[in-house]
Design a protein around this motif. Structure first.
Motif, PDB file in Angstrom:
ATOM      1  N   GLY A 159       0.904  -1.287   0.086  1.00 46.85           N
ATOM      2  CA  GLY A 159      -0.048   0.062   0.011  1.00 46.85           C
ATOM      3  C   GLY A 159       0.761   1.295  -0.014  1.00 46.85           C
ATOM      4  O   GLY A 159       0.277   2.306   0.006  1.00 46.85           O
ATOM      5  N   SER A 160       2.342   0.988   0.120  1.00 50.74           N
ATOM      6  CA  SER A 160       2.909   2.229   0.158  1.00 50.74           C
ATOM      7  C   SER A 160       2.948   3.348  -0.930  1.00 50.74           C
ATOM      8  O   SER A 160       3.336   4.572  -1.107  1.00 50.74           O
ATOM      9  N   HIS A 161       2.695   2.630  -2.083  1.00 50.60           N
ATOM     10  CA  HIS A 161       2.433   3.376  -3.425  1.00 50.60           C
ATOM     11  C   HIS A 161       1.376   4.304  -3.421  1.00 50.60           C
ATOM     12  O   HIS A 161       1.325   5.541  -4.011  1.00 50.60           O
ATOM     13  N   ARG A 162       0.409   4.280  -2.421  1.00 53.78           N
ATOM     14  CA  ARG A 162      -0.545   5.398  -2.330  1.00 53.78           C
ATOM     15  C   ARG A 162      -0.306   6.185  -1.098  1.00 53.78           C
ATOM     16  O   ARG A 162      -1.091   7.296  -0.860  1.00 53.78           O
ATOM     17  N   GLU A 163       1.101   6.266  -0.769  1.00 56.04           N
ATOM     18  CA  GLU A 163       1.253   6.996   0.293  1.00 56.04           C
ATOM     19  C   GLU A 163       2.642   8.242   0.051  1.00 56.04           C
ATOM     20  O   GLU A 163       3.084   8.807   0.868  1.00 56.04           O
TER      21      GLU A 163
END
Length: 163
Positions: A5-9
């Motif tokens: 999910g880090s690509h959304r952060e």
């Protein structure tokens, strides 16, 4: 290691570290997540177990890094490698200008490597850490001659054929 999910952060990550982001050169495609950042918390890491021949695909905006094998075994005792991988980054060919595609084709003959972003030509030998390794005589050995590529190989380079 991946951080799910880090690509959304990425926006939030940049907001938390504005000075580091501002200091990045325009051509830089690497940002080390600072220690203490929530994305650097090992509890959020996904350690992916791969076997010989496995393929792992991920969005390169996802926070990722590599680590030694869980058992520390070498894949090549002669060179004491902890892993042997081939990293490939792809995007639509139309994202690269004709000049970039020509530079990529020329890089094959020059045995030059490039960065993660195939739509921008940025040879790694122009990076400061590469220059330092070269000055310290810690450079990599290259084959005696460039690889011979077929049509499918040239298509992956982004060129229709050799120059």
């Amino acid at each position: 290691v991946l951080v799910p999910g880090s690509h959304r952060e990425l926006g939030a990550l940049a907001a938390r570290h504005p000075k580091q982001v501002e200091a990045l050169p325009e051509t830089e495609d690497f940002f080390a997540v600072p220690a203490g950042d929530p994305l650097a918390d090992p509890d959020g890491f996904l350690r992916v177990h791969l076997e010989v021949g496995d393929l792992l695909l991920w969005d390169s905006r996802t926070v990722h890094c590599s680590t030694p094998s869980a058992d520390g075994a070498s894949v090549c005792e002669r060179h004491r490698l902890t892993r042997a991988v081939g990293l490939v980054c792809m995007m639509p060919r139309k994202a690269a200008t004709p000049a970039v595609l020509q530079a990529r084709a020329a890089a094959v003959d020059q045995q030059a490597t490039t960065t993660h972003r195939p739509h921008i030509f940025c040879p790694t030998h122009e990076y400061g850490d590469w220059k330092q390794r070269w000055q310290e005589n810690r450079s990599f050995r290259y084959p005696a001659r460039p690889a011979t590529l077929g049509p499918a190989d040239w298509a992956l380079v982004g060129a229709g054929s050799a120059l």
